[in-house]
Design a protein around this motif. Structure first.
Motif, PDB file in Angstrom:
ATOM      1  N   LEU A 503       2.121  -4.680  -6.202  1.00 45.34           N
ATOM      2  CA  LEU A 503       2.732  -5.031  -4.917  1.00 45.34           C
ATOM      3  C   LEU A 503       3.707  -6.188  -5.061  1.00 45.34           C
ATOM      4  N   GLY A 504       3.462  -7.075  -6.016  1.00 45.48           N
ATOM      5  CA  GLY A 504       4.411  -8.155  -6.262  1.00 45.48           C
ATOM      6  C   GLY A 504       5.765  -7.621  -6.698  1.00 45.48           C
ATOM      7  N   LYS A 505       5.751  -6.604  -7.562  1.00 43.72           N
ATOM      8  CA  LYS A 505       7.012  -5.995  -8.001  1.00 43.72           C
ATOM      9  C   LYS A 505       7.716  -5.291  -6.841  1.00 43.72           C
ATOM     10  N   ILE A 506       6.933  -4.676  -5.968  1.00 42.69           N
ATOM     11  CA  ILE A 506       7.526  -4.021  -4.793  1.00 42.69           C
ATOM     12  C   ILE A 506       8.171  -5.068  -3.883  1.00 42.69           C
ATOM     13  N   CYS A 507       7.484  -6.200  -3.695  1.00 41.53           N
ATOM     14  CA  CYS A 507       8.064  -7.280  -2.881  1.00 41.53           C
ATOM     15  C   CYS A 507       9.398  -7.745  -3.460  1.00 41.53           C
ATOM     16  N   ASN A 508       9.437  -7.920  -4.767  1.00 39.18           N
ATOM     17  CA  ASN A 508      10.670  -8.381  -5.412  1.00 39.18           C
ATOM     18  C   ASN A 508      11.783  -7.353  -5.264  1.00 39.18           C
ATOM     19  N   GLY A 509      11.436  -6.068  -5.476  1.00 36.95           N
ATOM     20  CA  GLY A 509      12.447  -5.021  -5.361  1.00 36.95           C
ATOM     21  C   GLY A 509      12.982  -4.890  -3.958  1.00 36.95           C
ATOM     22  N   THR A 525      12.262  -9.637   3.506  1.00 35.90           N
ATOM     23  CA  THR A 525      11.163  -9.800   2.553  1.00 35.90           C
ATOM     24  C   THR A 525       9.857  -9.241   3.105  1.00 35.90           C
ATOM     25  N   LEU A 526       8.855  -9.157   2.211  1.00 37.20           N
ATOM     26  CA  LEU A 526       7.545  -8.612   2.556  1.00 37.20           C
ATOM     27  C   LEU A 526       6.449  -9.641   2.315  1.00 37.20           C
ATOM     28  N   SER A 527       5.361  -9.484   3.067  1.00 34.08           N
ATOM     29  CA  SER A 527       4.125 -10.217   2.788  1.00 34.08           C
ATOM     30  C   SER A 527       2.998  -9.199   2.705  1.00 34.08           C
ATOM     31  N   ALA A 528       2.032  -9.450   1.809  1.00 34.49           N
ATOM     32  CA  ALA A 528       0.930  -8.509   1.635  1.00 34.49           C
ATOM     33  C   ALA A 528      -0.378  -9.245   1.391  1.00 34.49           C
ATOM     34  N   GLY A 529      -1.464  -8.652   1.880  1.00 34.01           N
ATOM     35  CA  GLY A 529      -2.810  -9.158   1.619  1.00 34.01           C
ATOM     36  C   GLY A 529      -3.647  -8.039   1.055  1.00 34.01           C
ATOM     37  N   VAL A 530      -4.453  -8.320   0.022  1.00 39.74           N
ATOM     38  CA  VAL A 530      -5.254  -7.279  -0.620  1.00 39.74           C
ATOM     39  C   VAL A 530      -6.725  -7.655  -0.642  1.00 39.74           C
ATOM     40  N   ALA A 531      -7.576  -6.619  -0.678  1.00 41.32           N
ATOM     41  CA  ALA A 531      -9.024  -6.817  -0.774  1.00 41.32           C
ATOM     42  C   ALA A 531      -9.631  -5.604  -1.459  1.00 41.32           C
ATOM     43  N   GLU A 532     -10.631  -5.854  -2.299  1.00 41.51           N
ATOM     44  CA  GLU A 532     -11.311  -4.754  -2.975  1.00 41.51           C
ATOM     45  C   GLU A 532     -12.317  -4.107  -2.030  1.00 41.51           C
ATOM     46  N   LEU A 533     -12.261  -2.784  -1.912  1.00 43.76           N
ATOM     47  CA  LEU A 533     -13.149  -2.066  -1.011  1.00 43.76           C
ATOM     48  C   LEU A 533     -14.615  -2.260  -1.371  1.00 43.76           C
ATOM     49  N   ASN A 534     -14.901  -2.339  -2.672  1.00 44.22           N
ATOM     50  CA  ASN A 534     -16.286  -2.423  -3.120  1.00 44.22           C
ATOM     51  C   ASN A 534     -17.003  -3.683  -2.665  1.00 44.22           C
ATOM     52  N   GLY A 557       3.982 -19.211   3.492  1.00 42.25           N
ATOM     53  CA  GLY A 557       5.413 -19.118   3.229  1.00 42.25           C
ATOM     54  C   GLY A 557       5.962 -17.712   3.121  1.00 42.25           C
ATOM     55  N   ARG A 558       5.124 -16.689   3.279  1.00 43.33           N
ATOM     56  CA  ARG A 558       5.568 -15.290   3.261  1.00 43.33           C
ATOM     57  C   ARG A 558       6.097 -14.877   1.867  1.00 43.33           C
ATOM     58  N   ASP A 559       6.717 -13.698   1.816  1.00 43.94           N
ATOM     59  CA  ASP A 559       7.383 -13.174   0.621  1.00 43.94           C
ATOM     60  C   ASP A 559       6.482 -13.221  -0.610  1.00 43.94           C
ATOM     61  N   GLY A 560       5.376 -12.442  -0.591  1.00 46.18           N
ATOM     62  CA  GLY A 560       4.489 -12.408  -1.741  1.00 46.18           C
ATOM     63  C   GLY A 560       3.173 -11.740  -1.405  1.00 46.18           C
ATOM     64  N   VAL A 561       2.222 -11.831  -2.326  1.00 47.60           N
ATOM     65  CA  VAL A 561       0.931 -11.154  -2.191  1.00 47.60           C
ATOM     66  C   VAL A 561      -0.199 -12.160  -2.328  1.00 47.60           C
ATOM     67  N   THR A 562      -1.191 -12.072  -1.442  1.00 50.08           N
ATOM     68  CA  THR A 562      -2.367 -12.944  -1.503  1.00 50.08           C
ATOM     69  C   THR A 562      -3.624 -12.089  -1.465  1.00 50.08           C
ATOM     70  N   ALA A 563      -4.609 -12.452  -2.292  1.00 51.63           N
ATOM     71  CA  ALA A 563      -5.880 -11.728  -2.323  1.00 51.63           C
ATOM     72  C   ALA A 563      -6.909 -12.430  -1.441  1.00 51.63           C
ATOM     73  N   TRP A 564      -7.762 -11.645  -0.834  1.00 49.15           N
ATOM     74  CA  TRP A 564      -8.835 -12.212  -0.014  1.00 49.15           C
ATOM     75  C   TRP A 564      -9.891 -12.826  -0.928  1.00 49.15           C
TER      76      TRP A 564
END
Length: 568
Positions: A503-509, A525-534, A557-564
């Protein structure tokens, strides 16, 4: 399909033919027994009716299946004998199959019927290539299914500045881009031509490029790839000339790349019609059902075949087919009644049900269709016709299904559908023990884009992100539009770390894509948050965690990916 696999299927089909012949010999023995009982004048009325009905069903089954196994003459003779019995068990010719025909003993069978029925066994030795009757409608040749690989865009005979610009911008949109000459196009391999590709050229070079693509089409038997032109002549005569030379689109300079990317995607999709689907077959003739299954599997379909009507609802719920092939006569069960039973469930109201039957009476066919079916396919059905017919019907079924489950603007899964997919993947993680990740994605400052540049620009931005996600993610990943400018992605068998990297590469692209507006070009720009389903008890908890991580990304600050991660 690999040669080894095709050879294996050929062996299985031959085994089925031998099995059918053995079963047909037993059917002849049973038919002789029926004829002997019919000649017994002491037979009671009820027993007489039962024998006539059983004999009719035996002949009906033979007439529908013999041709498929290379015994066309046997099938044809059985059909004629079946028609002789039909008035005895269906006095009302307007009665649909399976609505409870009652055999009549008022009419006696003729000596000719007995003679021909006893000679039916001789047709077992007349092996031939069956001649199948075509359906009334003419099916178009199926188009090759779209490859799961990225779409390749060939830039040919473009001005240097335009070529450099498109190579950079279309790569950011997720396409594989290659700058080539006309001679390079003529030397493309069959493997490349079998994939999804488009050609962009200048309006002055359309004639030579179009001729090259026609040569490729004839050489490899492919459908015509999209041919898109760039140029400055936008009058009617210029456009007409381009259309006459088989161009598919004209984009005036300066180029609107998001619109261009969207057009490429749409043109490729229009040429990718024969997408294999899921087919459920219900036929009480196990050999015939297995034959259909093997033939369709060889053509790339996922097929489930059953012979017990009582299992149909359980299989439907588990397999969830795109279409269903349903025999009309199945011993004590009627396919027409089964179709009505299936329609009791609202979720199967739109399932295309195609009757497989040797029934030719138009009135009876129409009545059967009125009871819950969608179409008749008359037995015997050739392997080639079966594959082509199922390809077209699966494609049409999926087209209609897309209208129900896909967002009209982006073509991505709708809110309710992607939530269900998260539930499904969460359950699979718990069952299989693998790790999967869910991500929430949001366009930064999107309200300002809409307010300042208009909703048309906003729609272009949303569609550009949808295209980029489709191209950069795997075919097994699930993408949905959650609402407005929010998207959800499910990444099966993908760890949190890998998801952050992808997702970081997608944000950059995406940040490098330029959108044309009345005030000049802009980027978003994009912002994203991720979490493992398990890591969560429920799918909804995991989705909420990804949403919380997205909020943290926005506040950081937006424009990137953060994990829960768990809060202290």
């Amino acid at each position: 399909m690999a040669k080894g696999s095709s050879a294996d299927i050929a062996v299985k089909l031959e085994s089925l033919r031998q099995s059918f012949r053995e079963k047909a010999v037993r059917d002849m023995d049973q038919l002789d027994e029926f004829l002997a009982r019919m000649a017994d004048r002491s037979l009671g009325a009820e027993e007489h009716r039962a024998v006539v009905k059983a004999m009719y069903h035996l002949l009906h089954r033979l007439s529908g299946s013999a041709g498929t196994f290379g015994l066309g003459a046997l099938g044809s003779e059985a059909r004629q004998l079946e028609q002789s019995l039909k008035p005895l068990i269906e006095p009302d010719q307007g009665t649909a199959p399976g609505t409870g025909p009652t055999p009549s003993v008022d009419d006696e069978l003729t000596p000719e019927f007995f003679s021909r029925a006893r000679q039916l066994r001789t047709f077992l030795e007349q092996t031939e290539s069956a001649s199948y009757e075509s359906a009334d409608d003419v099916l178009a040749e199926p188009v090759a299914a779209r490859s799961e690989a990225a779409i390749t865009v060939f830039l040919c005979d473009l001005p240097e500045a335009v070529g450099v610009f498109l190579e950079h911008t279309l790569t950011n949109h997720g396409f594989t881009v290659d700058r080539v000459e006309v001679s390079d196009l003529l030397n493309l391999s069959g493997e490349v031509c079998a994939g999804a590709f488009a050609v962009i050229t200048h309006e002055a070079s359309v004639a030579s490029i179009s001729s090259a693509l026609q040569l490729l089409k004839r050489q490899y038997g492919i459908s015509s790839p999209p041919l898109i032109c760039t140029g400055s002549h936008n009058d009617f005569d210029s456009r007409y000339a381009l259309a006459e030379m088989d161009a598919d689109a004209l984009f005036s300079e300066p180029l609107d790349v998001p619109l261009l990317a969207e057009r490429i995607e749409r043109l490729i999709d229009e040429r990718s019609k024969a997408v294999p689907g899921k087919v459920l077959i219900l036929d009480d003739d196990e050999d015939l059902a297995r034959h259909y299954q093997l033939v369709l599997q060889e053509a790339g379909f996922e097929v489930h075949a059953i012979s017990d009507p009582e299992k149909v609802l359980l299989v439907l719920a588990d397999f969830r087919p795109d279409i269903m092939l349903l025999d009309v006569w199945m011993g004590n069960y009627s396919g027409v009644t089964i179709a009505k039973l299936i329609r009791f469930e609202p979720e199967w109201l739109s399932l295309p049900i195609i009757y497989l039957s040797s029934e030719k009476d138009r009135t009876i066919q129409l009545e059967a269709l009125a009871q819950g079916g969608d179409e008749f396919m008359t037995k015997p059905v050739s392997d080639d016709y079966l594959v082509r017919a199922v390809q077209v019907r699966c494609y049409r079924a999926r087209q209609l299904n897309q209208l129900v489950i896909r967002d009209s603007l982006t073509g991505l899964l709708k809110h309710s559908v992607i939530k269900q997919e998260i539930e499904t993947e969460h359950a699979r993680c718990l069952r299989m023990g693998h790790v999967s990740t869910v991500a929430m994605i949001d366009l930064d400052h999107f309200k300002q884009v809409n307010d300042r540049y208009g909703h048309r620009t906003g729609d272009h931005v949303i569609k550009a992100l949808a295209n980029l996600l489709r191209h950069r993610l795997r075919s097994t990943d699930l993408i949905g539009r959650y609402g407005g400018e929010e998207f959800v992605v499910v990444l099966p068998e993908c760890t949190e770390g890998t998801a952050i990297d992808v997702l970081g590469k997608i944000c950059n692209g995406f940040s490098e894509i330029q959108f044309a507006t009345s005030e000049g070009e802009i980027s978003v720009t994009l912002s994203a948050g991720v979490a493992e389903l398990n890591a969560f008890k429920t799918a909804n908890d995991a989705l909420s965690a990804a949403d919380e991580a997205l909020y943290w990304r926005k506040t950081a600050g937006r424009d990137g990916v953060t994990a829960w991660h768990p809060q202290p």
